[in-house]
Design a protein around this motif. Structure first.
Motif, PDB file in Angstrom:
ATOM      1  N   ASP A 140       0.969  -1.400   0.173  1.00 13.73           N
ATOM      2  CA  ASP A 140      -0.144   0.506   0.149  1.00 13.73           C
ATOM      3  C   ASP A 140       1.078   1.286   0.831  1.00 13.73           C
ATOM      4  OD1 ASP A 140      -2.296  -1.640   0.395  1.00 13.73           O
ATOM      5  OD2 ASP A 140      -1.746  -1.938   2.695  1.00 13.73           O
ATOM      6  N   VAL A 165      10.741   7.028   3.526  1.00 14.32           N
ATOM      7  CA  VAL A 165      10.787   5.503   2.770  1.00 14.32           C
ATOM      8  C   VAL A 165       9.071   5.069   3.154  1.00 14.32           C
ATOM      9  CG1 VAL A 165      12.687   5.787   3.936  1.00 14.32           C
ATOM     10  CG2 VAL A 165      11.557   4.951   5.732  1.00 14.32           C
ATOM     11  N   ILE A 222       9.577  -2.340   4.217  1.00 14.95           N
ATOM     12  CA  ILE A 222      10.478  -1.912   5.373  1.00 14.95           C
ATOM     13  C   ILE A 222       9.844  -3.548   6.350  1.00 14.95           C
ATOM     14  CG2 ILE A 222      10.795  -1.710   7.886  1.00 14.95           C
ATOM     15  CD1 ILE A 222      11.018   0.784   6.556  1.00 14.95           C
ATOM     16  N   GLU A 268      12.587   4.187  14.284  1.00 14.23           N
ATOM     17  CA  GLU A 268      14.440   5.165  14.218  1.00 14.23           C
ATOM     18  C   GLU A 268      14.709   4.921  15.501  1.00 14.23           C
ATOM     19  OE1 GLU A 268      10.784   6.988  13.884  1.00 14.23           O
ATOM     20  OE2 GLU A 268      11.575   8.539  12.650  1.00 14.23           O
ATOM     21  N   GLU A 277       3.034   3.055   1.630  1.00 11.57           N
ATOM     22  CA  GLU A 277       2.268   3.846   2.695  1.00 11.57           C
ATOM     23  C   GLU A 277       3.953   4.580   3.260  1.00 11.57           C
ATOM     24  OE1 GLU A 277      -0.291   2.013   5.693  1.00 11.57           O
ATOM     25  OE2 GLU A 277       1.343   0.676   5.899  1.00 11.57           O
ATOM     26  N   ILE A 278       4.201   5.728   2.276  1.00 11.14           N
ATOM     27  CA  ILE A 278       5.303   7.248   2.781  1.00 11.14           C
ATOM     28  C   ILE A 278       5.599   7.637   3.976  1.00 11.14           C
ATOM     29  CG2 ILE A 278       6.768   8.771   1.807  1.00 11.14           C
ATOM     30  CD1 ILE A 278       5.011   8.121  -0.471  1.00 11.14           C
ATOM     31  N   PHE A 279       6.632   7.343   4.676  1.00  9.54           N
ATOM     32  CA  PHE A 279       7.041   7.877   6.251  1.00  9.54           C
ATOM     33  C   PHE A 279       7.722   8.522   6.221  1.00  9.54           C
ATOM     34  CE2 PHE A 279       5.268   2.975   7.836  1.00  9.54           C
ATOM     35  CZ  PHE A 279       4.138   3.585   8.424  1.00  9.54           C
ATOM     36  N   GLU A 280       7.750   9.237   6.980  1.00  8.71           N
ATOM     37  CA  GLU A 280       8.819  10.596   6.524  1.00  8.71           C
ATOM     38  C   GLU A 280      10.030  10.402   7.827  1.00  8.71           C
ATOM     39  OE1 GLU A 280       8.050  14.649   7.859  1.00  8.71           O
ATOM     40  OE2 GLU A 280       6.252  14.689   6.039  1.00  8.71           O
ATOM     41  N   MET A 281      10.837   9.725   7.735  1.00  6.27           N
ATOM     42  CA  MET A 281      12.024  10.046   8.522  1.00  6.27           C
ATOM     43  C   MET A 281      12.594  10.794   9.965  1.00  6.27           C
ATOM     44  SD  MET A 281      12.877   6.239   8.858  1.00  6.27           S
ATOM     45  CE  MET A 281      14.635   6.638   9.624  1.00  6.27           C
ATOM     46  N   ASN A 295       1.646   4.932  12.236  1.00  4.90           N
ATOM     47  CA  ASN A 295       2.745   5.596  11.432  1.00  4.90           C
ATOM     48  C   ASN A 295       2.064   7.131  12.381  1.00  4.90           C
ATOM     49  OD1 ASN A 295       4.258   7.369  10.499  1.00  4.90           O
ATOM     50  ND2 ASN A 295       2.763   7.877   8.654  1.00  4.90           N
TER      51      ASN A 295
END
Lengths: 367, 340
Positions: free
Chosen positions: A55, A70, A75, B197, A57-61, B156
């Motif tokens: 899906d 990412v 992952i 993280e 799913e784009i996450f900010e680090m 998230n």
């Protein structure tokens, strides 16, 4: 290191033919097993492969890197697939037509667990020969995908005239002159043109020169271009791929230069360009490292890809780096060989790059 | 085992270990009474009673997630199925999320079960009442509160607490970043997540006060509370990191303890059910037991170059046996002898 699973990323705007390529990869007799991560379920005509729905799913680090995103789903899926290690030889990630390839690529550098078990092999972009020019005007995603690519399949060449094909190819070259480009119908290419490219492997970055058409059939040759292809003909048509491995290994800059002034029309894309710079000799790492870090930190949003081969002062080995936006990966590679010219070269592909400033900044790193 | 016992030098438990080689990733291990169960990366579940083993072809594909309640194993696979497997080997299908993977599973002490597949989170109470909620992102961590029918799910941007049988929306505990696993402190005062993280994040439920637990060189994906609830043992460093949760402020402003310091990364931890002892598994396949009162260590399994990281670690109910499994398919259990 060699037991890391190679990952090929398939991109391409809606309708360009990604699924056709995927089906071709999966149906061909090759004895390899693939795990396939898809976004549009159900289009794949194969059911005996390991196909996983994702899906995007784009996450900010939270690492202070403003463009560092990412794919969280990737992952999770790669981690899960590793429980079935040994059941497949490679992973193929098919992105949606509107996807930016950067978060996928960055996932392999940012996530240590993913990076420990899998390695990015290449970003392969399928482009529709008939509609790409329109998409380059109205779809920033399509331009991103071209700019990001290591391999481009210029597909559906049967639906356009020779002139149209040359036009679209020249447009692609105006954005990304470094990708391997194959003209295809129904994505018909030998599998090793898209798999096992090792485009992100520092050990395999042997030369940084504009790449040229692999499929020369029906190609208009002007004087320079024909000259450049003369070498190619020596090998005949049946061993294109061996030829290109040879080409990689030799790194004949002079020949490639002839290519770059070849018969193709030259276009300069207003938005997305490549900038290269060369120092005819060594650079000072004490100057270069701060400069490249500063450049990618401040302009990393606009720099999609970067690569370089550098002769550091007093260093017997070549320093090689590559980058995706702000993420840089660099290491000392093989030694400079006897008779090999110690020179330093960098390349950036990105948006609104300040060519003069990049050149000047790099030249100031001369040892 | 008690804190007063002196452990002789070079005392090792390795000869009290029964070993297996399954050749597949061990996704989970647990004791059901006298039977030990292992869930494997090829979908099999193996039940062993100490003399003979029984293999069940449970999933097509890998067992991705695993839980147990002492009476049964609960396995979720990349075939989309969630199964309950009891000591007799009887398999009951709890859910079939066709085309998706089961990404997380949690069991409550009161007979409820929850699972996630992508963004969908489902909870089934003891009576069989099924509720579903859509999370803001895919959910990889689920935990039931120690009391009451309340479920935490990590996502998230934080974690949410949901009363499946209430109509009110979940209560959100936010913190920027992607949250993976989630766990309640046994007294129900704190909620802790592991993050993308290389950090843990905690909230005090009463006032949502934040607790940042950082400094890990890798993701911390295994969390286990000591039996008294005063310490949270965690993986992700070259030692087991234990955060103090005894005080009303939890670990805020306090340094964690370390035990089992080695030149290998901790990949699994399991708190002993009765003593201040933590079993620690490493990425080189080594397993130690570490007593928190004096940091004494006992070797359970030597490092092994070929069998991979410890991927499963579990005590039996009374703490007399310890099961382990590795990513490379080795497994075994320790019968804890009386200490000399």
């Amino acid at each position: 290191m060699s037991d890391k699973i190679p990952v090929t990323v398939l991109t391409g705007y809606l309708g360009a033919g990604k699924t056709t390529l995927l089906n071709r990869i999966l149906t061909e007799e090759h004895g390899r097993k693939f795990a396939v991560i898809v976004n549009e379920f159900g289009e794949i005509g194969i059911d005996n492969e390991l196909v996983v729905g994702a899906d995007e799913e784009i996450f900010e680090m939270n690492n202070g890197c403003i463009c560092c995103t990412v794919r969280g789903d990737l992952i999770r899926i790669v981690e899960g697939l590793m429980k079935r290690k040994g059941k497949f030889d490679a992973i193929i990630v098919e992105t949606t037509g509107l996807a930016d390839p950067a978060p996928v690529a960055q996932t392999f550098f940012v996530d240590a667990d993913v990076g420990a078990s899998a390695k990015l092999d290449a970003v392969v972009t399928v482009a529709d020969a008939r509609w790409l020019l329109d998409r380059l005007k109205d779809a920033p995603e399509a331009k991103n995908q071209i700019a990001f690519a290591d391999v481009i399949l210029l597909n559906k060449t049967d639906l356009v005239t020779k002139e149209q094909l040359e036009e679209v190819e020249a447009r692609i070259r105006g954005i990304n002159p470094y990708a391997k480009l194959h003209r295809t119908q129904k994505c018909a290419v030998p599998l090793d043109a898209v798999l096992g490219r090792e485009a992100f492997d520092l050990e395999r970055i042997l030369e940084i020169e504009p790449a040229f058409l692999d499929d020369e059939d029906g190609h208009a040759h002007d004087h320079d271009h024909a000259h450049a292809h003369g070498h190619h003909h020596d090998h005949g048509h049946d061993d294109h791929d061996q030829h290109h491995h040879g080409h990689d290994a030799k790194g004949n800059g002079g020949r490639a230069k002839a290519h770059s002034h070849g018969g193709l029309k030259h276009y300069h894309d207003e938005e997305m360009q490549s900038v290269s710079a060369r120092i005819d000799g060594e650079v000072d790492p004490e100057k270069f490292m701060p400069w490249i870090n500063e450049l990618t930190q401040t302009k990393g949003i606009d720099i999609l890809r970067s690569k370089g081969i550098l002769a550091f002062k007093g260093e017997p080995k070549r320093f090689v780096f590559q980058g995706v936006h702000m993420i840089l990966d660099g290491d000392l590679q093989r030694p400079w060989q006897e008779g090999e010219k110690r020179e330093s070269k960098i390349v950036f592909i990105g948006r609104h790059l300040d060519e003069a400033a990049i050149r000047a900044g790099f030249l100031a790193c001369r040892a | 085992m008690s804190a007063e016992t002196t452990i002789p030098e070079n005392f090792s438990l390795t000869e009290h270990v029964t070993s297996f080689a399954f050749g597949e990733h061990i996704s989970g291990a647990a004791f059901l009474g006298d039977i030990v169960g292992f869930a494997l990366g090829d979908g099999r579940v193996v039940l062993h009673d100490g003399e003979k083993s029984r293999e069940l072809a449970a999933h097509e594909g890998a067992v991705q997630v695993f839980a147990h309640d002492g009476e049964a194993l609960y396995t979720g696979g990349d075939d989309g199925r969630l199964l309950r497997i009891d000591v007799s080997g009887t398999i009951e299908t709890i859910a079939d999320e066709k085309g998706k993977w089961i990404d997380a599973v949690a069991i409550s002490g009161a007979g409820a079960i929850a699972w996630s597949a992508g963004r969908s989170v489902k909870a089934r109470d003891k009576q069989g009442g099924l509720r579903e909620i859509a999370a803001p992102s895919s959910v990889r961590g689920l935990a039931f509160a120690p009391k009451g029918y309340r479920l935490a799910f990590a996502h998230n941007g934080g974690a949410s607490l949901w009363f499946p049988n209430a109509s009110s929306p979940p209560e959100v505990f936010d913190w920027k970043g992607s949250h993976l696993d989630v766990s309640f402190s046994p007294d129900g005062r704190f909620l802790v997540t592991s993050m993308q993280e290389n950090a843990l994040h905690g909230w005090r439920l009463a006032d949502k006060k934040h607790m940042r637990m950082t400094g890990y060189p890798a993701k911390s994906r295994s969390l286990s509370w000591t039996h008294d609830g005063k310490w949270l043992a965690t993986s992700g460093a070259e030692a087991c990191i234990l955060w103090p949760f005894a005080d009303k402020d939890g670990p805020m402003g306090k340094a964690p303890r370390e035990c089992g310091v080695r030149r290998a990364r901790v990949t699994a931890v399991a708190g002993h059910p009765k003593a201040l002892v933590t079993a620690i598994g490493y990425d080189d396949g080594c397993v130690l037991m570490c007593r928190l009162t004096d940091s004494a260590e006992l070797l359970v399994r030597r490092a092994s170059a070929f069998t991979g990281a410890i991927s499963a670690l579990a005590w039996n109910r009374v703490g007399a046996r310890l099961a382990f499994g590795t990513a490379g398919g080795a497994a075994g259990w320790l019968d804890l002898p009386p200490l000399p």
